[in-house]
Design an enzyme around this catalytic site. Structure first.
Site, PDB file in Angstrom:
ATOM      1  CE  LYS A 167     -29.744  41.258  19.214  1.00 12.11           C
ATOM      2  NZ  LYS A 167     -30.313  41.562  20.539  1.00 12.11           N
ATOM      3  CG  HIS A 170     -27.795  51.065  17.747  1.00 12.08           C
ATOM      4  ND1 HIS A 170     -27.353  52.051  18.595  1.00 12.08           N
ATOM      5  CD2 HIS A 170     -28.007  49.968  18.528  1.00 12.08           C
ATOM      6  CE1 HIS A 170     -27.307  51.590  19.835  1.00 12.08           C
ATOM      7  NE2 HIS A 170     -27.691  50.328  19.819  1.00 12.08           N
ATOM      8  CG  HIS A 173     -23.580  50.198  19.129  1.00 10.85           C
ATOM      9  ND1 HIS A 173     -24.510  49.453  18.448  1.00 10.85           N
ATOM     10  CD2 HIS A 173     -23.607  49.783  20.409  1.00 10.85           C
ATOM     11  CE1 HIS A 173     -25.082  48.608  19.300  1.00 10.85           C
ATOM     12  NE2 HIS A 173     -24.551  48.793  20.489  1.00 10.85           N
TER      13      HIS A 173
END
Length: 647
Positions: A167, A170, A173
């Protein structure tokens, strides 16, 4: 008079005997200001009739130099408010003459202490030049018992970054990575035994979906070249297949419901739904993940390969941010047995209860925890949730590492989840674990998307900023030509730009991700900070002096106010590091560094090095080298890589 303790530099000033080591690390080279704290507290104790240790502990650093170098709030020494003004005036008037400090300035109920410039200069500059990278650190703060180092260091686990495999990495993070890396550095500087942990999102039904996707769209070559990007691409591709299937199944189920309400036969429709579900990608993914949970070697081998390749790629990216980990843990590492044990403990202790077929912990029953609401532990279908996993993981870490503190660096959206976790740990009998846990939260990044789309991988973010930084650098062609490796420098400046913009405000504040603002050399930005360091390096190169020249410098020649204020700032750096342990805010360090760079900027015309008299040149260069060292130390504490040439 007797000479200063032998741990200080031989060129240091003399000091009145009586520094009995009040307070943490009072009489050691790690913090020159502690010498002054001890000195002031010893002189003030007999006047005030207050214990020297109490005075020492309350001598605080000031926000601005016009209020002194240290300040003492008289009421903090348990002086009644009505008497505080009179006591402050009395103590100030009675304070004896000192070689190290001026007579205190009385400001209402405060005493302001100003350090005498020359003793401070002779103490601080040699200390910085000698201690170099460790100036500002104090390993004693991390001892379990300062009086007995044999008892070892305190241990802290810092869990940060924690992306989900396949994933996008983003903005949340990114913030967690920057803040967590910084906090790990700060605790290390304070002598703690730091364990950096990355708790990956590496388990769940999505890995069954990923395995199916790899079978349909996977490329060995692409997986090797860019595992994170390729896994994300095939994950998106298979979701484009599974979504229409799920939509069709949902439609058929709604049709089944309506048909059954009319009393018509639904046998054929039910069989059709069953067939659609059995053939669906999601069902195949569910079965694959069940194989993983059951320990199927082939299924686990593919999952492990995805995980290992992703970690290797993450390591390369993290290293660009000066981030490293001692352990790559993850949801997969929490044994089912521990989760079951946690659920059983909750039930046995009466903490959890059954509610409409699900297992919950109702924290609303107690007025003190009412705001924490009801926490779902297990769904109606029997599947465990993150909470059970997190309980099992926290207890496991405590068993394995016997930590003194554990920090979760996670976005503020998880405030409730972590508050529930800590409270439930306490209620189920793990108070020893709960009281050592802390959630370090942070706000959101707004407006962050890459030039080439909205998928936000960390590498994409860093690439974009590096490219933008390179464009900015090329605008100054003459200086650009002097940079040895402009692409590498642009990359470093770009990373600095991202990190400094992230740290420029309080953690909890949201901020706007702005390429234009962050890559500017104007204002308090990352590039400006790098420019300040590079300029000091340039002065050093042009001066052509040796370390021996600087050690022999006559610092008494530094009489200018700019020099005096600069050394006052350098003296407070160890206090800034120690204070950061309390604030746990990167901006504490960053504000100090910008304040110092502004002071440096205004000093260059006054404290010229090249062209000065030889002895003056040595003295000024010693001061500038001490400033460069502290700036370098501060930047590295933030996780930055100081450059020696900029534009």
């Amino acid at each position: 008079m007797s000479s200063i303790n032998s741990t200080m530099d031989s060129n240091a000033p003399s000091i009145t005997k009586g520094d009995s080591g009040h307070g943490p690390g009072a009489f050691e080279a790690s913090n020159p200001v502690n010498i002054y704290r001890s000195h002031i507290s010893e002189l003030l104790a007999p006047i005030s009739q207050k214990p020297a240790k109490d005075i020492y502990d309350r001598l605080a650093w000031t926000q601005t130099f016009d209020k002194g170098d240290l300040g003492l709030a008289v009421p903090s020494l348990r002086v009644p408010p009505k008497e505080a003004n009179a006591k402050a005036a009395e103590w100030g008037a009675s304070f004896p003459l000192s070689d190290l400090v001026e007579k205190p300035v009385v400001a209402g109920t405060f005493l302001q202490f100003f350090f005498k410039p020359q003793p401070l200069m002779a103490l601080v500059v040699p200390s910085v030049l000698r201690k170099k990278t460790v100036y500002g650190t104090n390993p004693k703060l991390g001892l379990r018992d300062e009086s007995d180092p044999s008892k070892g260091r305190k241990r802290i686990i810092v869990e940060f970054s924690s992306p989900n495999i396949a994933k996008p990495f983003h903005a949340g993070h990114l913030r967690s990575t920057i803040i967590g890396g910084f906090l790990a550095n700060v605790y290390e500087a304070a002598g703690w035994d730091v364990l950096r942990m990355n708790y990956l999102g590496d388990w769940g039904r999505q890995f069954g979906l990923l395995a199916e996707a790899y079978g349909m769209y996977g490329s060995e070559e692409k997986l090797q070249k860019d595992p994170i990007g390729h896994l994300f691409d095939i994950y998106v591709a298979i979701n484009q297949v599974s979504k229409p299937e799920e939509d069709e199944i949902k439609e058929k189920k709604e049709e089944l419901k309506k048909t059954s309400e009319t009393g018509k036969d639904t046998t054929d429709l039910a069989k059709e739904i069953e067939l659609l579900e059995s053939k669906s990608v999601n069902e195949k993914a569910r079965r694959y993940f069940k194989r993983m949970e059951d320990g199927d070697e082939a299924a686990l081998a593919l999952w492990k390969r995805f995980r290992d390749l992703s970690i290797e790629r993450y390591k390369r990216t993290y290293s660009r941010l000066n981030i490293r980990y001692d352990e790559y843990s993850g949801e997969s590492q929490v044994e089912m047995e521990r989760m079951e044990r946690a659920a059983q403990q909750l039930a046995n202790s009466g903490v959890s209860e059954i509610s409409e077929g699900a297992v919950i912990v109702d924290l609303t029953k107690n007025p003190k925890t009412k705001k924490l609401g009801k926490a779902l532990v297990r769904k109606k279908d029997g599947s465990s949730l993150y909470l059970t996993r997190d309980i099992g993981e926290a207890v496991k870490r405590h068993d394995l590492y016997d930590f003194d503190k554990m920090i979760y660096v996670v976005a503020s959206q998880q405030d409730l989840h972590l508050a529930q976790l800590f409270k439930i740990l306490e209620l189920m009998g793990h108070q020893d674990v709960a009281e050592k846990c802390q959630h370090i939260n942070f706000g959101m990044v707004q407006g962050m998307s890459t030039r080439k789309g909205t998928v936000k991988f960390l590498d994409d973010i860093l690439r974009d900023v590096g490219e933008k930084m390179h464009e900015v650098m090329q605008k100054n062609d003459s200086k650009y030509q002097q940079v040895e490796n402009p692409e590498q420098t642009a990359d470093t400046l770009g990373i600095t730009a991202v990190m400094v913009q992230d740290m420029a405000g309080k953690r909890i504040n949201n901020y706007e991700f702005s390429l234009e603002r962050m890559t500017s050399f104007e204002g308090d930005t990352g590039p400006y900070l790098q420019y300040a360091h590079a300029r000091l390096c340039s002065i050093t190169r042009k001066a052509g002096l040796t370390a021996e020249d600087l050690e022999a410098a006559d610092l008494s020649l530094l009489q200018e106010l700019h020099a005096i204020n600069l050394v006052r700032a350098l003296s407070s750096w160890p206090d800034v590091v120690q204070n950061t342990l309390k604030t746990q805010e990167p901006v504490t360090v960053l504000s100090y560094l910008f304040k110092m760079t502004h002071m440096l900027s205004s000093s260059y015309d006054v404290l010229k090095v090249v062209g000065s008299e030889p002895e003056v040149k040595k003295a000024r260069m010693a001061l500038y080298e001490a400033a460069r060292q502290v700036l370098n130390n501060g930047m590295k504490l933030l996780g930055l890589s100081p450059v020696e040439r900029s534009v």
